[in-house]
Write a protein that holds these residues in place. Structure first.
Motif, PDB file in Angstrom:
ATOM      1  N   ALA A 124       0.820  -1.217   0.000  1.00  0.00           N
ATOM      2  CA  ALA A 124       0.000   0.000   0.000  1.00  0.00           C
ATOM      3  C   ALA A 124       0.853   1.266   0.000  1.00  0.00           C
ATOM      4  O   ALA A 124       0.440   2.303  -0.517  1.00  0.00           O
ATOM      5  CB  ALA A 124      -0.937  -0.004   1.202  1.00  0.00           C
ATOM      6  N   SER A 125       2.052   1.179   0.529  1.00  0.00           N
ATOM      7  CA  SER A 125       2.928   2.351   0.609  1.00  0.00           C
ATOM      8  C   SER A 125       3.669   2.640  -0.698  1.00  0.00           C
ATOM      9  O   SER A 125       4.268   3.709  -0.836  1.00  0.00           O
ATOM     10  CB  SER A 125       3.945   2.159   1.726  1.00  0.00           C
ATOM     11  OG  SER A 125       4.768   1.029   1.446  1.00  0.00           O
ATOM     12  N   GLU A 126       3.649   1.713  -1.639  1.00  0.00           N
ATOM     13  CA  GLU A 126       4.385   1.903  -2.889  1.00  0.00           C
ATOM     14  C   GLU A 126       3.595   2.806  -3.841  1.00  0.00           C
ATOM     15  O   GLU A 126       2.411   2.589  -4.087  1.00  0.00           O
ATOM     16  CB  GLU A 126       4.655   0.564  -3.568  1.00  0.00           C
ATOM     17  CG  GLU A 126       5.658  -0.291  -2.823  1.00  0.00           C
ATOM     18  CD  GLU A 126       5.918  -1.618  -3.492  1.00  0.00           C
ATOM     19  OE1 GLU A 126       7.099  -1.899  -3.770  1.00  0.00           O
ATOM     20  OE2 GLU A 126       4.950  -2.372  -3.731  1.00  0.00           O
ATOM     21  N   ALA A 127       4.300   3.791  -4.391  1.00  0.00           N
ATOM     22  CA  ALA A 127       3.699   4.708  -5.359  1.00  0.00           C
ATOM     23  C   ALA A 127       3.741   4.087  -6.750  1.00  0.00           C
ATOM     24  O   ALA A 127       4.795   3.645  -7.212  1.00  0.00           O
ATOM     25  CB  ALA A 127       4.438   6.035  -5.352  1.00  0.00           C
ATOM     26  N   LEU A 128       2.584   4.047  -7.411  1.00  0.00           N
ATOM     27  CA  LEU A 128       2.482   3.465  -8.748  1.00  0.00           C
ATOM     28  C   LEU A 128       2.670   4.537  -9.814  1.00  0.00           C
ATOM     29  O   LEU A 128       2.208   5.665  -9.667  1.00  0.00           O
ATOM     30  CB  LEU A 128       1.117   2.810  -8.933  1.00  0.00           C
ATOM     31  CG  LEU A 128       0.728   1.754  -7.904  1.00  0.00           C
ATOM     32  CD1 LEU A 128      -0.649   1.206  -8.221  1.00  0.00           C
ATOM     33  CD2 LEU A 128       1.758   0.650  -7.849  1.00  0.00           C
ATOM     34  N   SER A 129       3.340   4.152 -10.896  1.00  0.00           N
ATOM     35  CA  SER A 129       3.537   5.071 -12.017  1.00  0.00           C
ATOM     36  C   SER A 129       3.856   4.267 -13.265  1.00  0.00           C
ATOM     37  O   SER A 129       3.980   3.041 -13.229  1.00  0.00           O
ATOM     38  CB  SER A 129       4.674   6.054 -11.723  1.00  0.00           C
ATOM     39  OG  SER A 129       5.903   5.360 -11.573  1.00  0.00           O
ATOM     40  N   LEU A 130       3.983   4.993 -14.379  1.00  0.00           N
ATOM     41  CA  LEU A 130       4.443   4.409 -15.639  1.00  0.00           C
ATOM     42  C   LEU A 130       5.887   4.831 -15.880  1.00  0.00           C
ATOM     43  O   LEU A 130       6.374   5.790 -15.265  1.00  0.00           O
ATOM     44  CB  LEU A 130       3.593   4.923 -16.806  1.00  0.00           C
ATOM     45  CG  LEU A 130       2.132   4.521 -16.844  1.00  0.00           C
ATOM     46  CD1 LEU A 130       1.457   5.145 -18.069  1.00  0.00           C
ATOM     47  CD2 LEU A 130       1.973   3.021 -16.858  1.00  0.00           C
ATOM     48  N   THR A 131       6.532   4.155 -16.790  1.00  0.00           N
ATOM     49  CA  THR A 131       7.846   4.591 -17.247  1.00  0.00           C
ATOM     50  C   THR A 131       7.702   6.034 -17.740  1.00  0.00           C
ATOM     51  O   THR A 131       6.736   6.342 -18.445  1.00  0.00           O
ATOM     52  CB  THR A 131       8.321   3.690 -18.402  1.00  0.00           C
ATOM     53  OG1 THR A 131       8.356   2.335 -17.942  1.00  0.00           O
ATOM     54  CG2 THR A 131       9.694   4.103 -18.905  1.00  0.00           C
ATOM     55  N   PRO A 132       8.622   6.930 -17.384  1.00  0.00           N
ATOM     56  CA  PRO A 132       8.525   8.319 -17.859  1.00  0.00           C
ATOM     57  C   PRO A 132       8.432   8.386 -19.388  1.00  0.00           C
ATOM     58  O   PRO A 132       9.018   7.560 -20.099  1.00  0.00           O
ATOM     59  CB  PRO A 132       9.815   8.958 -17.359  1.00  0.00           C
ATOM     60  CG  PRO A 132      10.211   8.124 -16.177  1.00  0.00           C
ATOM     61  CD  PRO A 132       9.778   6.719 -16.522  1.00  0.00           C
ATOM     62  N   LEU A 133       7.687   9.364 -19.875  1.00  0.00           N
ATOM     63  CA  LEU A 133       7.417   9.489 -21.307  1.00  0.00           C
ATOM     64  C   LEU A 133       8.688   9.442 -22.149  1.00  0.00           C
ATOM     65  O   LEU A 133       8.710   8.812 -23.207  1.00  0.00           O
ATOM     66  CB  LEU A 133       6.638  10.783 -21.580  1.00  0.00           C
ATOM     67  CG  LEU A 133       6.270  11.058 -23.033  1.00  0.00           C
ATOM     68  CD1 LEU A 133       5.420   9.928 -23.612  1.00  0.00           C
ATOM     69  CD2 LEU A 133       5.553  12.388 -23.157  1.00  0.00           C
ATOM     70  N   ALA A 134       9.747  10.075 -21.708  1.00  0.00           N
ATOM     71  CA  ALA A 134      10.997  10.121 -22.481  1.00  0.00           C
ATOM     72  C   ALA A 134      11.556   8.723 -22.768  1.00  0.00           C
ATOM     73  O   ALA A 134      12.283   8.530 -23.746  1.00  0.00           O
ATOM     74  CB  ALA A 134      12.035  10.959 -21.757  1.00  0.00           C
ATOM     75  N   HIS A 135      11.214   7.738 -21.938  1.00  0.00           N
ATOM     76  CA  HIS A 135      11.743   6.381 -22.093  1.00  0.00           C
ATOM     77  C   HIS A 135      10.649   5.331 -22.287  1.00  0.00           C
ATOM     78  O   HIS A 135      10.951   4.149 -22.416  1.00  0.00           O
ATOM     79  CB  HIS A 135      12.572   5.996 -20.863  1.00  0.00           C
ATOM     80  CG  HIS A 135      13.665   6.957 -20.571  1.00  0.00           C
ATOM     81  ND1 HIS A 135      14.804   7.052 -21.326  1.00  0.00           N
ATOM     82  CD2 HIS A 135      13.774   7.901 -19.612  1.00  0.00           C
ATOM     83  CE1 HIS A 135      15.577   8.003 -20.845  1.00  0.00           C
ATOM     84  NE2 HIS A 135      14.967   8.547 -19.805  1.00  0.00           N
ATOM     85  N   ALA A 136       9.406   5.760 -22.288  1.00  0.00           N
ATOM     86  CA  ALA A 136       8.277   4.829 -22.273  1.00  0.00           C
ATOM     87  C   ALA A 136       8.237   3.882 -23.464  1.00  0.00           C
ATOM     88  O   ALA A 136       7.881   2.713 -23.319  1.00  0.00           O
ATOM     89  CB  ALA A 136       6.954   5.603 -22.192  1.00  0.00           C
ATOM     90  N   PHE A 137       8.614   4.348 -24.638  1.00  0.00           N
ATOM     91  CA  PHE A 137       8.456   3.553 -25.854  1.00  0.00           C
ATOM     92  C   PHE A 137       9.766   2.920 -26.319  1.00  0.00           C
ATOM     93  O   PHE A 137       9.820   2.310 -27.376  1.00  0.00           O
ATOM     94  CB  PHE A 137       7.839   4.410 -26.961  1.00  0.00           C
ATOM     95  CG  PHE A 137       6.608   5.135 -26.503  1.00  0.00           C
ATOM     96  CD1 PHE A 137       5.477   4.432 -26.094  1.00  0.00           C
ATOM     97  CD2 PHE A 137       6.566   6.512 -26.454  1.00  0.00           C
ATOM     98  CE1 PHE A 137       4.344   5.092 -25.663  1.00  0.00           C
ATOM     99  CE2 PHE A 137       5.430   7.190 -26.023  1.00  0.00           C
ATOM    100  CZ  PHE A 137       4.319   6.475 -25.624  1.00  0.00           C
ATOM    101  N   VAL A 138      10.810   3.068 -25.506  1.00  0.00           N
ATOM    102  CA  VAL A 138      12.125   2.501 -25.826  1.00  0.00           C
ATOM    103  C   VAL A 138      12.190   1.086 -25.263  1.00  0.00           C
ATOM    104  O   VAL A 138      11.907   0.881 -24.080  1.00  0.00           O
ATOM    105  CB  VAL A 138      13.249   3.377 -25.216  1.00  0.00           C
ATOM    106  CG1 VAL A 138      14.608   2.764 -25.500  1.00  0.00           C
ATOM    107  CG2 VAL A 138      13.149   4.802 -25.723  1.00  0.00           C
ATOM    108  N   PRO A 139      12.555   0.111 -26.103  1.00  0.00           N
ATOM    109  CA  PRO A 139      12.664  -1.254 -25.575  1.00  0.00           C
ATOM    110  C   PRO A 139      13.672  -1.338 -24.432  1.00  0.00           C
ATOM    111  O   PRO A 139      14.751  -0.769 -24.498  1.00  0.00           O
ATOM    112  CB  PRO A 139      13.134  -2.068 -26.780  1.00  0.00           C
ATOM    113  CG  PRO A 139      12.714  -1.264 -27.970  1.00  0.00           C
ATOM    114  CD  PRO A 139      12.815   0.173 -27.532  1.00  0.00           C
ATOM    115  N   GLY A 140      13.271  -2.047 -23.392  1.00  0.00           N
ATOM    116  CA  GLY A 140      14.142  -2.252 -22.242  1.00  0.00           C
ATOM    117  C   GLY A 140      14.678  -3.661 -22.246  1.00  0.00           C
ATOM    118  O   GLY A 140      14.844  -4.277 -23.299  1.00  0.00           O
TER     119      GLY A 140
END
Length: 124
Positions: free
Chosen positions: A54-70
């Protein structure tokens, strides 16, 4: 629907707003802000609790790196055209900025730059 850079960024913005609501883990907000039924909203919160503290903050990969294959060749946010019209999105959920195993599956439909988000499921 053809996936252009501008459409990809518009889809990302909606997905990021949805994840902000998910971060609150509030089923009423999911119903109010995204038109989800009470049962689906409650199921989402239960699913989040099974993946994250419950304490963990949820987010997405930042836009600058979102579409770059990891690692493994998969981008943090994958936006793709489906055969029947809407855009599909697979979004790796981050917990406190670190990748987890949960993947948020969404669809976006609409036209003329107005996309509507449709929640599908959260899986691994």
């Amino acid at each position: 629907m053809t996936v252009t850079d501008s459409l990809r960024e518009l889809a990302y913005a909606q997905a990021a707003a949805f994840v902000q609501t998910l971060n609150g883990r509030d089923p009423v907000a999911l119903q109010r802000d995204w038109g989800l039924s009470p049962a689906v909203a409650a199921e989402i919160v239960d699913m989040l609790d099974s993946y994250f503290a419950a304490s963990e903050a949820l987010s997405l990969t930042p836009l600058a790196h979102a579409f770059v294959p990891g690692k493994g060749g998969r981008p943090g946010v994958d936006v793709y055209a489906t055969g029947d019209g809407p855009l599909g999105l697979e979004c790796l959920l981050l917990a406190d900025g670190k990748p987890g195993e949960a993947i948020l599956h969404l669809e976006m439909s609409g036209h003329d730059g107005a996309l509507r988000l449709h929640y599908r499921y959260i899986g691994s």
